[in-house]
Design a protein around this motif. Structure first.
Motif, PDB file in Angstrom:
ATOM      1  N   GLY A  44       0.825  -1.198   0.000  1.00  0.00           N
ATOM      2  CA  GLY A  44       0.000   0.000   0.000  1.00  0.00           C
ATOM      3  C   GLY A  44       0.860   1.247   0.000  1.00  0.00           C
ATOM      4  N   ALA A  45       0.452   2.260  -0.769  1.00  0.00           N
ATOM      5  CA  ALA A  45       1.154   3.540  -0.802  1.00  0.00           C
ATOM      6  C   ALA A  45       0.125   4.646  -0.964  1.00  0.00           C
ATOM      7  CB  ALA A  45       2.167   3.584  -1.939  1.00  0.00           C
ATOM      8  N   VAL A  46       0.292   5.729  -0.212  1.00  0.00           N
ATOM      9  CA  VAL A  46      -0.619   6.878  -0.267  1.00  0.00           C
ATOM     10  C   VAL A  46       0.224   8.135  -0.327  1.00  0.00           C
ATOM     11  CG1 VAL A  46      -2.435   8.161   0.916  1.00  0.00           C
ATOM     12  CG2 VAL A  46      -2.359   5.659   1.104  1.00  0.00           C
ATOM     13  N   GLY A  47      -0.096   9.038  -1.281  1.00  0.00           N
ATOM     14  CA  GLY A  47       0.657  10.277  -1.313  1.00  0.00           C
ATOM     15  C   GLY A  47       0.575  11.047  -2.605  1.00  0.00           C
ATOM     16  N   SER A  48       1.723  11.509  -3.067  1.00  0.00           N
ATOM     17  CA  SER A  48       1.893  12.540  -4.088  1.00  0.00           C
ATOM     18  C   SER A  48       1.156  12.286  -5.398  1.00  0.00           C
ATOM     19  CB  SER A  48       3.391  12.692  -4.384  1.00  0.00           C
ATOM     20  OG  SER A  48       3.612  13.490  -5.516  1.00  0.00           O
ATOM     21  N   GLY A  76      -3.466  11.121  -3.190  1.00  0.00           N
ATOM     22  CA  GLY A  76      -4.245  12.131  -2.481  1.00  0.00           C
ATOM     23  C   GLY A  76      -3.480  13.416  -2.265  1.00  0.00           C
ATOM     24  N   GLY A  77      -2.294  13.546  -2.899  1.00  0.00           N
ATOM     25  CA  GLY A  77      -1.430  14.691  -2.673  1.00  0.00           C
ATOM     26  C   GLY A  77      -0.401  14.381  -1.592  1.00  0.00           C
ATOM     27  N   SER A  78       0.704  15.088  -1.622  1.00  0.00           N
ATOM     28  CA  SER A  78       1.777  14.822  -0.656  1.00  0.00           C
ATOM     29  C   SER A  78       1.319  14.974   0.786  1.00  0.00           C
ATOM     30  CB  SER A  78       2.964  15.755  -0.923  1.00  0.00           C
ATOM     31  OG  SER A  78       3.614  15.414  -2.121  1.00  0.00           O
ATOM     32  N   ALA A  79       0.377  15.887   1.027  1.00  0.00           N
ATOM     33  CA  ALA A  79      -0.096  16.095   2.396  1.00  0.00           C
ATOM     34  C   ALA A  79      -0.814  14.875   2.951  1.00  0.00           C
ATOM     35  CB  ALA A  79      -1.024  17.309   2.442  1.00  0.00           C
ATOM     36  N   SER A  80      -1.300  13.998   2.070  1.00  0.00           N
ATOM     37  CA  SER A  80      -2.014  12.803   2.541  1.00  0.00           C
ATOM     38  C   SER A  80      -1.065  11.706   3.009  1.00  0.00           C
ATOM     39  CB  SER A  80      -2.922  12.259   1.433  1.00  0.00           C
ATOM     40  OG  SER A  80      -2.165  11.757   0.347  1.00  0.00           O
ATOM     41  N   ALA A  81       0.206  11.767   2.598  1.00  0.00           N
ATOM     42  CA  ALA A  81       1.149  10.709   2.965  1.00  0.00           C
ATOM     43  C   ALA A  81       1.430  10.665   4.465  1.00  0.00           C
ATOM     44  CB  ALA A  81       2.444  10.868   2.176  1.00  0.00           C
ATOM     45  N   LEU A  85       0.518   7.540   6.984  1.00  0.00           N
ATOM     46  CA  LEU A  85       1.590   6.865   7.710  1.00  0.00           C
ATOM     47  C   LEU A  85       1.328   6.871   9.210  1.00  0.00           C
ATOM     48  CD1 LEU A  85       4.647   8.256   5.720  1.00  0.00           C
ATOM     49  CD2 LEU A  85       4.017   5.848   5.890  1.00  0.00           C
ATOM     50  N   VAL A  86       0.894   8.007   9.742  1.00  0.00           N
ATOM     51  CA  VAL A  86       0.597   8.104  11.174  1.00  0.00           C
ATOM     52  C   VAL A  86      -0.581   7.204  11.538  1.00  0.00           C
ATOM     53  CG1 VAL A  86      -0.246   9.650  12.988  1.00  0.00           C
ATOM     54  CG2 VAL A  86       1.561  10.419  11.440  1.00  0.00           C
ATOM     55  N   ALA A  87      -1.585   7.149  10.672  1.00  0.00           N
ATOM     56  CA  ALA A  87      -2.758   6.317  10.938  1.00  0.00           C
ATOM     57  C   ALA A  87      -2.462   4.830  10.811  1.00  0.00           C
ATOM     58  CB  ALA A  87      -3.890   6.705   9.982  1.00  0.00           C
ATOM     59  N   GLY A  88      -1.336   4.483  10.178  1.00  0.00           N
ATOM     60  CA  GLY A  88      -0.979   3.079  10.023  1.00  0.00           C
ATOM     61  C   GLY A  88      -1.698   2.389   8.883  1.00  0.00           C
ATOM     62  N   MET A  95       6.232  11.462  -1.503  1.00  0.00           N
ATOM     63  CA  MET A  95       6.003  12.890  -1.364  1.00  0.00           C
ATOM     64  C   MET A  95       6.907  13.656  -2.324  1.00  0.00           C
ATOM     65  SD  MET A  95       5.657  13.323   2.804  1.00  0.00           S
ATOM     66  CE  MET A  95       5.130  15.041   2.658  1.00  0.00           C
ATOM     67  N   SER A  96       6.371  14.745  -2.880  1.00  0.00           N
ATOM     68  CA  SER A  96       7.159  15.578  -3.789  1.00  0.00           C
ATOM     69  C   SER A  96       7.803  16.752  -3.052  1.00  0.00           C
ATOM     70  CB  SER A  96       6.285  16.097  -4.935  1.00  0.00           C
ATOM     71  OG  SER A  96       5.223  16.902  -4.445  1.00  0.00           O
ATOM     72  N   ARG A  97       7.774  16.725  -1.748  1.00  0.00           N
ATOM     73  CA  ARG A  97       8.442  17.710  -0.894  1.00  0.00           C
ATOM     74  C   ARG A  97       8.906  16.993   0.363  1.00  0.00           C
ATOM     75  NH1 ARG A  97       5.261  18.257   3.479  1.00  0.00           N
ATOM     76  NH2 ARG A  97       2.986  18.143   3.258  1.00  0.00           N
ATOM     77  N   PRO A  98       9.830  17.589   1.112  1.00  0.00           N
ATOM     78  CA  PRO A  98      10.229  16.956   2.368  1.00  0.00           C
ATOM     79  C   PRO A  98       9.091  17.005   3.384  1.00  0.00           C
ATOM     80  CG  PRO A  98      11.811  18.646   1.681  1.00  0.00           C
ATOM     81  CD  PRO A  98      10.613  18.806   0.819  1.00  0.00           C
ATOM     82  N   MET A  99       9.035  16.034   4.238  1.00  0.00           N
ATOM     83  CA  MET A  99       8.069  16.050   5.330  1.00  0.00           C
ATOM     84  C   MET A  99       8.385  17.210   6.254  1.00  0.00           C
ATOM     85  SD  MET A  99       7.058  12.875   7.896  1.00  0.00           S
ATOM     86  CE  MET A  99       6.522  11.787   6.584  1.00  0.00           C
ATOM     87  N   SER A 100       7.359  17.932   6.680  1.00  0.00           N
ATOM     88  CA  SER A 100       7.580  19.086   7.559  1.00  0.00           C
ATOM     89  C   SER A 100       7.936  18.617   8.974  1.00  0.00           C
ATOM     90  CB  SER A 100       6.325  19.953   7.608  1.00  0.00           C
ATOM     91  OG  SER A 100       5.285  19.294   8.313  1.00  0.00           O
ATOM     92  N   ASP A 101       8.477  19.538   9.768  1.00  0.00           N
ATOM     93  CA  ASP A 101       8.817  19.205  11.150  1.00  0.00           C
ATOM     94  C   ASP A 101       7.574  18.770  11.930  1.00  0.00           C
ATOM     95  OD1 ASP A 101      11.444  19.864  10.650  1.00  0.00           O
ATOM     96  OD2 ASP A 101      11.281  21.894  11.468  1.00  0.00           O
ATOM     97  N   THR A 102       6.445  19.423  11.676  1.00  0.00           N
ATOM     98  CA  THR A 102       5.202  19.072  12.376  1.00  0.00           C
ATOM     99  C   THR A 102       4.750  17.671  11.990  1.00  0.00           C
ATOM    100  OG1 THR A 102       4.508  21.385  12.474  1.00  0.00           O
ATOM    101  CG2 THR A 102       2.791  19.716  12.728  1.00  0.00           C
ATOM    102  N   GLU A 103       4.796  17.356  10.707  1.00  0.00           N
ATOM    103  CA  GLU A 103       4.386  16.021  10.236  1.00  0.00           C
ATOM    104  C   GLU A 103       5.304  14.950  10.806  1.00  0.00           C
ATOM    105  OE1 GLU A 103       2.549  17.395   5.905  1.00  0.00           O
ATOM    106  OE2 GLU A 103       4.690  16.957   6.128  1.00  0.00           O
ATOM    107  N   ARG A 104       6.601  15.226  10.817  1.00  0.00           N
ATOM    108  CA  ARG A 104       7.559  14.261  11.362  1.00  0.00           C
ATOM    109  C   ARG A 104       7.320  14.041  12.856  1.00  0.00           C
ATOM    110  NH1 ARG A 104      12.364  12.748   9.097  1.00  0.00           N
ATOM    111  NH2 ARG A 104      12.137  14.452   7.590  1.00  0.00           N
ATOM    112  N   GLN A 105       7.051  15.131  13.587  1.00  0.00           N
ATOM    113  CA  GLN A 105       6.829  15.019  15.022  1.00  0.00           C
ATOM    114  C   GLN A 105       5.563  14.229  15.328  1.00  0.00           C
ATOM    115  OE1 GLN A 105       9.029  15.823  17.322  1.00  0.00           O
ATOM    116  NE2 GLN A 105       7.646  14.940  18.865  1.00  0.00           N
TER     117      GLN A 105
END
Length: 320
Positions: A44-48, A76-81, A85-88, A95-105
């Motif tokens: 399964g893969a979700v994202g960009s 669903g767009g990079s923001a959906s990745a 991932l957090v939801a499991g 993702m077509s951009r780096p994960m933000s600090d908030t998303e990583r945290q």
């Protein structure tokens, strides 16, 4: 005498039989070594959105290698990745951009360890105009003054009309019609960060769910300008060279994107949920090995992106 001849004849038959058995065994071993071990599973893969075509092409190549592996990708767009991932609900988040600090945290708070970040291809953000547009190039300050309201990159005043960029006797005339990506897109966020110095977008930009729609809109409108991913460039539009800090106009190309001299070059990422000390299951590991293989990077180029530099094509060891 006849008995001795019969005995010798039987002995020769036995030796030939044993030789044939040995040859057959060696052939079986050779075939077994030359063929990949049977691997199966559903990935399964979700994202960009930007990486949707690339992910599907990788999935087709993986299916060719391992017919019992099925890749299911949801664009669903990079923001959906990070959310998935957090939801499991997925192990892979392109993702077509780096994960933000908030998303990583948020991921770390959920699992107690960070996601694994893999750079899987190169790409770039392009500023595009109609194919017959005579504009030669843009500076970063001009791009910011065109697309933003905040002028955080150092522009002195907003740019809203073509006459502010071109002599008044040159086409096009009038207001610049702007096109870009929607808020869920990694391209939207990265353009805001890199081209607008994290400033605020103008409210009158026409937003599209994909770069192909941006390209189509600009290609149909002589007064339009937009930003989109490199892989969507087609003859209907022209990518503007960007003037770097040294004053040189850098044209986007495989070479300038790969060596990062084009100012809006970017990496494409695959984020992986992998606990420290664990290894990926065989199906997931087969997918990672495909991506970094020669075949996988040829697929990157065929999909319109830029392959990784040769030094970065070794499959990462997804275990400490």
């Amino acid at each position: 005498m006849k008995g001795n001849r019969l005995t010798r004849h039987c002995g020769r038959i036995q030796r030939r039989y044993r030789l044939l058995v040995a040859i057959a065994w060696l052939l079986c071993c050779t075939v077994a070594v030359g063929q990949p071990t049977s691997v199966s599973g559903t990935l399964g893969a979700v994202g960009s959105d930007t990486m949707a075509g690339l992910m599907l092409r990788w999935g087709e190549a993986l299916d060719h290698r391992y017919p019992d592996i099925n890749l299911q990708f949801q664009a669903g767009g990079s923001a959906s990745a990070p959310t998935a991932l957090v939801a499991g609900t997925t192990r892979f988040g392109p993702m077509s951009r780096p994960m933000s600090d908030t998303e990583r945290q948020q991921f770390i708070e959920r699992y107690g360890y960070p996601p694994r970040e893999l750079k899987v291809a190169r790409d770039a953000l392009l500023l595009v105009v109609h194919r017959h547009n005579p504009l030669a190039s843009l500076t970063r300050e001009q791009a910011d003054a065109i697309f933003s309201t905040s002028l955080d990159c150092g522009g002195l005043r907003p740019i809203r009309r073509w006459e502010q960029l071109l002599p008044s006797d040159q086409w096009p005339y009038g207001k610049i019609a702007l096109h870009g990506r929607n808020l869920a897109s990694g391209t939207h966020g990265l353009f805001q960060d890199r081209a607008l110095c994290n400033g605020q977008f103008r409210r009158d930009i026409s937003e599209h769910p994909g770069s192909s729609a941006v390209i189509a809109a600009v290609g149909e409108s002589p007064n339009a300008m937009g930003y989109a991913g490199y892989n969507h460039l087609n003859p209907m539009v022209r990518a503007l060279p960007l003037i770097d800090d040294t004053g040189h106009a850098i044209r986007p190309s495989v070479a300038t994107i790969q060596d990062d001299t084009y100012p809006l070059s970017r990496d494409l990422y695959l984020y992986v949920n992998l606990p420290p000390g664990d290894t990926l299951p065989p199906a997931e590991q087969a997918f990672i090995e495909l991506i970094f293989s020669e075949e996988g990077q040829q697929i990157v180029q065929a999909a319109g992106f830029v392959p990784l530099p040769q030094a970065q094509r070794q499959p990462p060891l997804l275990a400490p």
